[in-house]
Design an enzyme around this catalytic site. Structure first.
Site, PDB file in Angstrom:
ATOM      1  N   THR A 177       1.445 -12.629  -1.374  1.00  0.00           N
ATOM      2  CA  THR A 177       2.436 -12.656  -2.454  1.00  0.00           C
ATOM      3  C   THR A 177       2.054 -13.619  -3.585  1.00  0.00           C
ATOM      4  O   THR A 177       2.486 -13.431  -4.723  1.00  0.00           O
ATOM      5  CB  THR A 177       3.829 -13.052  -1.923  1.00  0.00           C
ATOM      6  OG1 THR A 177       3.738 -14.339  -1.304  1.00  0.00           O
ATOM      7  CG2 THR A 177       4.352 -12.044  -0.917  1.00  0.00           C
ATOM      8  N   THR A 193       0.140 -12.898   3.892  1.00  0.00           N
ATOM      9  CA  THR A 193       1.016 -13.227   5.028  1.00  0.00           C
ATOM     10  C   THR A 193       1.278 -12.022   5.924  1.00  0.00           C
ATOM     11  O   THR A 193       1.362 -12.155   7.149  1.00  0.00           O
ATOM     12  CB  THR A 193       2.365 -13.772   4.493  1.00  0.00           C
ATOM     13  OG1 THR A 193       2.094 -14.976   3.787  1.00  0.00           O
ATOM     14  CG2 THR A 193       3.345 -14.055   5.608  1.00  0.00           C
TER      15      THR A 193
END
Ligand code: ASP
Length: 337
Positions: A90, A13
């Site tokens: 993540t 991200t």
């Protein structure tokens, strides 16, 4: 003396942009960083080079072979830099940080994984602080192990898990204290850091399907257990058991599947589904059968640590007995032994 850091951008991200089908990673992260850092006091930052994985990935697509690409970059340029930052999605960051802790034993420089929940390209984001603090930690603090830095917490990589999908505080190490916290000041708990040992780096060939995971749940049927335990190419199995390592010992189909997999040479490790736990096989009668089958207690390891450790040992060790023993030994701070 000027400190020099290598940033390895793998995707995630932190470097994504929104496309009609959703967020996806884009290249050009160094230019984006320089643009964003104009607003920061960049004179206080170390110098850095940035290398991008090609192709960049959403870490949901991570394969064990990506660990080779990341570790390979670090090993190749180890003597040229004072520290390393891995920018990673993540979703599987805890798996990669765990894997690298076994591949890069005896570090005398920091390897810090970070990422973000909102891309750096967006106006309001958590990326800038995660990035700047990771750069400061990697350059100016005596961190000699693989860590995750995220939202004010410095965590041991192989003790970490992603615990939140939406909050900025996405990571924690529920079974181990934080190595440090960052608020007004950077406070590190030096006593918790791994004692520096002999440099022992490995970049072995991983076989993607060698390790699999069997979750225990009410109603688990023999067919499913059997299919997972006997999937072609599987050499290691992580059981995700209840509580302190319990499983339904009245499920004969499950026990038979585990027994025959173990007899055929599969190494089976028992990890709890609970985030704060330690496995004690035999504390309850329902788990004592696992000792007879030869299942190894995974102690207080995270599933990410146990999974990547088993991959690492299957890729580096030939002898089954030593793999079993090393699964019980603390190799890189992943386990209270
Ligand atoms: N799917 C993304 C990834 O793991 C999520 C993130 O980076 O936060 O690459």
């Amino acid at each position: 003396m000027t400190k020099r850091i290598l940033i390895i951008y793998t995707g995630g991200t932190i470097g994504m942009q929104r496309f009609p089908q959703g967020y996806a990673p884009v290249s050009g992260f160094k230019e984006l960083m320089q643009e964003r850092f104009n607003y920061s006091q960049h004179a206080q930052l170390p110098e850095f080079d940035l290398t991008e994985l090609s192709p960049l990935i959403d870490s949901a697509n991570l394969q064990p072979s990506h660990w080779n690409l990341i570790a390979g970059q670090i090993i190749e340029s180890y003597s040229s830099y004072d520290g390393f930052i891995v920018l990673h999605g993540t979703d599987t960051m805890a798996y990669s940080a765990s894997a690298l802790s076994f591949m890069l034993q005896g570090l005398d420089k920091p390897v810090i994984f970070t990422g973000s929940q909102i891309p750096l390209a967006e106006l309001r984001n958590d990326a800038l602080d995660n990035l700047i603090t990771s750069l400061l930690l990697a350059a100016f603090h005596p961190v000699n192990e693989v860590c995750i830095y995220f939202n004010g917490k410095l965590l041991r990589g192989n003790r970490s898990s992603k615990v939140k999908a939406t909050g900025f505080d996405a990571f924690d190490s529920p079974n181990f204290p934080w190595l440090g916290q960052v608020g007004l000041n950077i406070e590190l708990h030096n006593k918790l850091f791994i004692e520096q040992g002999q440099q022992n780096f490995h970049n072995p060939v991983f076989v993607g399907k060698a390790v699999t995971v069997l979750p225990i749940f009410p109603g688990l049927c023999a067919d499913v257990a059997d299919a997972i335990c006997h999937a072609p190419g599987v050499k290691g199995l992580i059981i995700r058991s209840y509580g302190v390592g319990n499983l339904p010992d009245q499920n004969q189909g499950l026990l038979d599947a585990l027994h025959s997999a173990s007899d055929q040479g599969c190494i089976i490790v028992n990890i709890s589904q609970c985030l704060q736990a330690e496995v004690f096989q035999g504390q309850y009668a329902c788990s004592s059968v696992l000792n007879e089958i030869g299942v190894i207690s995974g102690g207080d390891m995270t599933v990410e640590a146990a999974f990547s450790k088993l991959h690492f040992l299957l890729a580096t060790e030939k002898d089954r007995a030593s793999i079993k023993q090393m699964m019980r030994d603390d190799l890189a701070g992943e386990l209270d032994s």
